[in-house]
Design an enzyme around this catalytic site. Sequence first.
Site, PDB file in Angstrom:
ATOM      1  N   ASP A   7       0.886  -1.159   0.000  1.00 48.61           N
ATOM      2  CA  ASP A   7       0.000   0.000   0.000  1.00 48.61           C
ATOM      3  C   ASP A   7       0.928   1.214   0.000  1.00 48.61           C
ATOM      4  O   ASP A   7       1.437   1.612   1.041  1.00 48.61           O
ATOM      5  CB  ASP A   7      -0.898  -0.008   1.241  1.00 48.61           C
ATOM      6  CG  ASP A   7      -1.850   1.175   1.269  1.00 48.61           C
ATOM      7  OD1 ASP A   7      -2.244   1.659   0.187  1.00 48.61           O
ATOM      8  OD2 ASP A   7      -2.206   1.614   2.376  1.00 48.61           O
ATOM      9  N   GLU A  68      -1.009  -1.185  -4.870  1.00 43.53           N
ATOM     10  CA  GLU A  68      -2.244  -0.436  -5.089  1.00 43.53           C
ATOM     11  C   GLU A  68      -2.002   0.621  -6.164  1.00 43.53           C
ATOM     12  O   GLU A  68      -1.036   1.368  -6.098  1.00 43.53           O
ATOM     13  CB  GLU A  68      -2.721   0.229  -3.804  1.00 43.53           C
ATOM     14  CG  GLU A  68      -4.069   0.911  -3.977  1.00 43.53           C
ATOM     15  CD  GLU A  68      -4.627   1.436  -2.684  1.00 43.53           C
ATOM     16  OE1 GLU A  68      -5.314   0.674  -1.983  1.00 43.53           O
ATOM     17  OE2 GLU A  68      -4.364   2.606  -2.374  1.00 43.53           O
ATOM     18  N   ASP A 141      -2.827   1.019   6.857  1.00 46.97           N
ATOM     19  CA  ASP A 141      -1.894   0.759   5.752  1.00 46.97           C
ATOM     20  C   ASP A 141      -1.384  -0.683   5.784  1.00 46.97           C
ATOM     21  O   ASP A 141      -1.158  -1.297   4.741  1.00 46.97           O
ATOM     22  CB  ASP A 141      -0.694   1.724   5.810  1.00 46.97           C
ATOM     23  CG  ASP A 141      -1.134   3.163   5.956  1.00 46.97           C
ATOM     24  OD1 ASP A 141      -1.367   3.810   4.934  1.00 46.97           O
ATOM     25  OD2 ASP A 141      -1.273   3.612   7.112  1.00 46.97           O
TER      26      ASP A 141
END
Length: 189
Positions: A7, A68, A141
């Site tokens: 992330d 991501e 996260d």
Amino acid sequence: MRVFGVDPGLTRCGFGVVDGGPGRTVRPVAVDVIRTPADEDLSRRLLQLSDAVEKWLDDHRPQVVAVERVFSQHNVRTAMGTAQAGGIVALAAARRDLPVVFHTPSEVKAAVTGSGRADKAQVTAMVTKVLGLKTAPKPADAADALALAICHLWRAPMKSRLDEARARAEQLARTHRAKLAEARERMTR
């Protein structure tokens, strides 16, 4: 298959590694959040992140990296930092000849919770449940990085089958067009 989920972010970058087994079984391997000081020079922050990514790739030896995808964010500065962090991860993986797959936030949410509009609490709850963790990964996260890895494990087989079917369909179409062209040519002789 071992997947390294990331992330991306400059201030907080979530790292998560999971192993996939038969069916939809998933086992947690490692999770952490790498932080860089917001008041530090950008180049130093990127270097710190790069060093952390390299260490994780060396320590955990994933077969694929799931990151991501930067998706429309209103804050341009945040989007830039996220994109830069994602680029650092992709570069480190490319140096090791590892495939890098980008997933949108809605793809990840849908894969893990069943809804592309799930909130962070729902994603964290499902990641905790799917991985059989005693406590929820924090901050968000960390849970998001694990969710990315899970998403990739669960979506990769389907995407692979779709890609194979698409390739077969394209080959059949080429063969059919060639036969049609051949038939037209015979008819004009």
